[in-house]
Write an enzyme that holds these catalytic residues in place. Structure first.
Site, PDB file in Angstrom:
ATOM      1  N   HIS A   6       0.840  -1.216   0.000  1.00 10.66           N
ATOM      2  CA  HIS A   6       0.000   0.000   0.000  1.00 10.66           C
ATOM      3  C   HIS A   6       0.863   1.250   0.000  1.00 10.66           C
ATOM      4  O   HIS A   6       2.072   1.190   0.228  1.00 10.66           O
ATOM      5  CB  HIS A   6      -0.944   0.018   1.217  1.00 10.66           C
ATOM      6  CG  HIS A   6      -0.258   0.034   2.554  1.00 10.66           C
ATOM      7  ND1 HIS A   6      -0.172  -1.070   3.368  1.00 10.66           N
ATOM      8  CD2 HIS A   6       0.394   1.029   3.202  1.00 10.66           C
ATOM      9  CE1 HIS A   6       0.496  -0.752   4.464  1.00 10.66           C
ATOM     10  NE2 HIS A   6       0.860   0.519   4.388  1.00 10.66           N
ATOM     11  N   ARG A  10      -1.786  11.006   4.453  1.00 10.61           N
ATOM     12  CA  ARG A  10      -2.541  11.584   5.561  1.00 10.61           C
ATOM     13  C   ARG A  10      -3.667  12.428   4.988  1.00 10.61           C
ATOM     14  O   ARG A  10      -3.444  13.190   4.040  1.00 10.61           O
ATOM     15  CB  ARG A  10      -1.607  12.430   6.428  1.00 10.61           C
ATOM     16  CG  ARG A  10      -0.533  11.597   7.076  1.00 10.61           C
ATOM     17  CD  ARG A  10       0.440  12.417   7.912  1.00 10.61           C
ATOM     18  NE  ARG A  10       1.476  11.539   8.427  1.00 10.61           N
ATOM     19  CZ  ARG A  10       2.592  11.223   7.752  1.00 10.61           C
ATOM     20  NH1 ARG A  10       2.800  11.740   6.542  1.00 10.61           N
ATOM     21  NH2 ARG A  10       3.491  10.404   8.257  1.00 10.61           N
ATOM     22  N   ASN A  61      -5.199  11.592  11.418  1.00  9.88           N
ATOM     23  CA  ASN A  61      -4.730  11.907  12.784  1.00  9.88           C
ATOM     24  C   ASN A  61      -5.809  12.745  13.446  1.00  9.88           C
ATOM     25  O   ASN A  61      -6.145  13.834  12.935  1.00  9.88           O
ATOM     26  CB  ASN A  61      -3.400  12.672  12.721  1.00  9.88           C
ATOM     27  CG  ASN A  61      -2.247  11.754  12.328  1.00  9.88           C
ATOM     28  OD1 ASN A  61      -1.954  10.785  13.039  1.00  9.88           O
ATOM     29  ND2 ASN A  61      -1.611  12.013  11.201  1.00  9.88           N
ATOM     30  N   HIS A  76       1.902  10.881  -8.282  1.00  6.82           N
ATOM     31  CA  HIS A  76       0.508  10.410  -8.355  1.00  6.82           C
ATOM     32  C   HIS A  76       0.430   8.925  -8.031  1.00  6.82           C
ATOM     33  O   HIS A  76       1.412   8.199  -8.097  1.00  6.82           O
ATOM     34  CB  HIS A  76      -0.065  10.650  -9.751  1.00  6.82           C
ATOM     35  CG  HIS A  76       0.775  10.100 -10.856  1.00  6.82           C
ATOM     36  ND1 HIS A  76       1.675  10.861 -11.588  1.00  6.82           N
ATOM     37  CD2 HIS A  76       0.888   8.840 -11.352  1.00  6.82           C
ATOM     38  CE1 HIS A  76       2.274  10.095 -12.480  1.00  6.82           C
ATOM     39  NE2 HIS A  76       1.819   8.870 -12.368  1.00  6.82           N
TER      40      HIS A  76
HETATM   41  C1  LIG Z   1       3.433   6.298 -17.786  1.00  7.69           C
HETATM   42  C2  LIG Z   1       2.460   7.091 -16.958  1.00  7.69           C
HETATM   43  O1  LIG Z   1       2.212   6.368 -15.777  1.00  7.69           O
HETATM   44  C3  LIG Z   1       2.961   8.439 -16.564  1.00  7.69           C
HETATM   45  O2  LIG Z   1       2.813   8.852 -15.423  1.00  7.69           O
HETATM   46  S1  LIG Z   1       3.671   9.426 -17.793  1.00  7.69           S
HETATM   47  C4  LIG Z   1       2.795  10.972 -17.473  1.00  7.69           C
HETATM   48  C5  LIG Z   1       3.681  12.144 -17.770  1.00  7.69           C
HETATM   49  N1  LIG Z   1       4.802  12.199 -16.859  1.00  7.69           N
HETATM   50  C6  LIG Z   1       5.747  13.137 -16.977  1.00  7.69           C
HETATM   51  O3  LIG Z   1       5.697  13.996 -17.854  1.00  7.69           O
HETATM   52  C7  LIG Z   1       6.868  13.021 -15.949  1.00  7.69           C
HETATM   53  C8  LIG Z   1       7.866  14.161 -16.086  1.00  7.69           C
HETATM   54  C9  LIG Z   1       7.302  15.508 -15.635  1.00  7.69           C
HETATM   55  N2  LIG Z   1       8.297  16.536 -15.821  1.00  7.69           N
HETATM   56  C10 LIG Z   1       6.964  15.446 -14.143  1.00  7.69           C
HETATM   57  O4  LIG Z   1       7.853  15.670 -13.313  1.00  7.69           O
HETATM   58  O5  LIG Z   1       5.776  15.147 -13.840  1.00  7.69           O
HETATM   59  C11 LIG Z   1       2.830  13.377 -17.618  1.00  7.69           C
HETATM   60  O6  LIG Z   1       2.545  13.828 -16.499  1.00  7.69           O
HETATM   61  N3  LIG Z   1       2.433  13.940 -18.773  1.00  7.69           N
HETATM   62  C12 LIG Z   1       1.620  15.148 -18.770  1.00  7.69           C
HETATM   63  C13 LIG Z   1       0.532  15.040 -19.784  1.00  7.69           C
HETATM   64  O7  LIG Z   1      -0.369  15.907 -19.749  1.00  7.69           O
HETATM   65  O8  LIG Z   1       0.574  14.123 -20.628  1.00  7.69           O
HETATM   66 NI    NI Z   2       2.180   7.454 -14.039  1.00  6.48          NI
END
Ligand SMILES: C[C@@H](O)C(=O)SC[C@H](NC(=O)CC[C@H](N)C(=O)O)C(=O)NCC(=O)O
Ligand code: NI
Length: 129
Positions: A6, A10, A61, A76
């Site tokens: 998991h 918080r 908490n 995320h």
């Molecule tokens: C593969 C999938 O799980 C992703 O999370 S890729 C999504 C993509 N990620 C990034 O760009 C990471 C680098 C960025 N500089 C950061 O630090 O978040 C993303 O968020 N793309 C944005 C979109 O609108 O496609």
């Molecule tokens: Ni992702």
């Protein structure tokens, strides 16, 4: 074989958080009140929770209602859904926040969207299956 169990976050308001994760089709799987530590844990996940399926551990908490800093390091959680646009609409109609509409990921082709839970934690919706 080790298993990823998991991620703990918080939260300020367990009911509001559970209502939000219900919008993603998750439900409260179990709850643990810890009076000595003055906190409550609620694990949310999917009904068909197979062994090894990751869960989110919502930690409240007691009395800590003014929120936490999500910070710039946390990115995320990710959830696979058959229809990202429909899942994002379900979040929106349920009062949740859609911060990035469904569409191909930048520089790629996978359809994603981002939604935000009541405490500002981001969840990526990824189109699968
Ligand atoms: C593969 C999938 O799980 C992703 O999370 S890729 C999504 C993509 N990620 C990034 O760009 C990471 C680098 C960025 N500089 C950061 O630090 O978040 C993303 O968020 N793309 C944005 C979109 O609108 O496609
Ligand atoms: Ni992702």
């Amino acid at each position: 074989m080790p298993r990823y169990l998991h991620t703990m976050v918080r939260v300020r308001d367990l009911d509001a958080s559970i209502r939000f994760y219900n919008l993603l089709g998750m439900r409260e799987l179990r709850r643990r009140e810890v009076p000595d530590g003055k906190y409550t844990l609620v694990f949310v996940g999917y009904d068909d929770n197979q062994a090894g399926e990751a869960e989110i551990e919502l930690t409240y908490n007691w009395g800590q209602d003014d929120g936490y800093e999500v910070g710039t390091g946390f990115g995320h959680f990710a959830v696979a859904v058959p229809d990202v646009a429909a899942a994002a609409d379900a979040v929106r109609s349920g009062g949740g926040k859609v911060t990035r509409e469904a569409g191909p990921v930048k520089f790629g082709t996978t359809v994603i969207a981002f939604v935000e839970d009541p405490d500002g934690y981001k969840i990526e919706l990824i189109q699968r299956g």
